[in-house]
Scaffold this motif. Structure first.
Motif, short mmCIF file in Angstrom:
data_model
loop_
_atom_site.label_atom_id
_atom_site.label_comp_id
_atom_site.label_asym_id
_atom_site.label_seq_id
_atom_site.Cartn_x
_atom_site.Cartn_y
_atom_site.Cartn_z
N UNK A 119 0.78 -1.22 0.00
CA UNK A 119 0.00 0.00 0.00
C UNK A 119 0.81 1.28 0.00
N UNK A 120 2.14 1.17 0.02
CA UNK A 120 2.98 2.36 0.02
C UNK A 120 3.44 2.63 -1.41
N UNK A 121 3.20 3.83 -1.87
CA UNK A 121 3.67 4.21 -3.20
C UNK A 121 3.92 5.71 -3.24
N UNK A 122 4.65 6.10 -4.26
CA UNK A 122 4.93 7.52 -4.49
C UNK A 122 4.51 7.83 -5.92
N UNK A 123 4.15 9.06 -6.20
CA UNK A 123 3.78 9.43 -7.56
C UNK A 123 4.94 9.20 -8.54
N UNK A 124 4.62 8.70 -9.72
CA UNK A 124 5.64 8.40 -10.73
C UNK A 124 6.43 9.65 -11.11
N UNK A 174 12.04 3.19 -7.07
CA UNK A 174 11.47 2.68 -8.32
C UNK A 174 10.38 1.66 -8.00
N UNK A 175 10.62 0.79 -7.02
CA UNK A 175 9.62 -0.21 -6.63
C UNK A 175 8.37 0.45 -6.04
N UNK A 176 8.53 1.64 -5.47
CA UNK A 176 7.40 2.35 -4.89
C UNK A 176 6.69 3.22 -5.93
N UNK A 177 7.11 3.13 -7.20
CA UNK A 177 6.38 3.80 -8.27
C UNK A 177 7.04 4.99 -8.92
#
Length: 174
Positions: free
Chosen positions: A42-47, A81-84
């Motif tokens: 559920x953890x991501x950052x904007x591309x 990169x894995x986080x988006x």
């Protein structure tokens, strides 16, 4: 009542399975052979996030193993990169000085294989810059031809950090 609730909470916590361990860390896509990472669900950052980060490396790694200080930027690249984050938006600079200069040297200059050679090649292929402090170069008698391919020598680590800061880089404290 409060005592019962506290005991129940403690038992529940102890009964929970481990959420992660070393097996949860996976190879990344930016520096695939180094810097395994874990990204919590559920953890991501904007591309389109842009990161410009400088790593100050003055501590040498073991003579016969990969330097954890040099592997940290690989983890940084792989994790984000894995986080988006688009890898094209990840800019990493390694500023190396002091005893860590040895970790940048080729086999001939070291007098032994450099366990960091593969890691350094992958970092450079991922777009990282690696610069040795010119003052360290002189003090430790490390010439440009003693370095692994792609590594440059600057005036000083202090100068390099000042220029990187003016270019929008932040200093990673780890």
């Amino acid at each position: 009542m409060i005592r019962s609730a506290a005991c129940a909470a403690a038992l529940f916590t102890l009964a929970m399975p481990a959420l992660a361990g070393p097996e949860a860390f996976q190879p990344g896509t930016v520096v695939p052979d180094y810097g395994k990472v874990f990204v919590p669900e559920g953890v991501s950052l904007p591309a389109d996030t842009v990161m410009k980060v400088a790593f100050d490396i003055g501590e040498a790694g073991p003579a016969d193993a990969i330097s954890r200080r040099l592997e940290t930027p690989a983890r940084f690249l792989n994790m984000h990169a894995a986080a988006g984050v688009d890898p094209a938006n990840l800019h990493v600079a390694l500023v190396v000085h002091g005893a860590a200069g040895r970790d940048l040297m080729n086999e001939e200059a070291r007098g032994a294989p450099n366990p960091n050679a593969g890691l350094i090649a992958e970092l450079l292929a991922a777009g990282a810059t690696i610069e040795l402090c010119g003052q360290t170069s002189a003090m430790r008698d490390i010439a440009a031809e003693d370095l692994l391919p792609g590594i440059t020598i600057g005036l000083s680590s202090m100068s390099t950090h000042a220029v990187l800061q003016q270019e929008g880089y932040t200093l990673n404290p780890f």
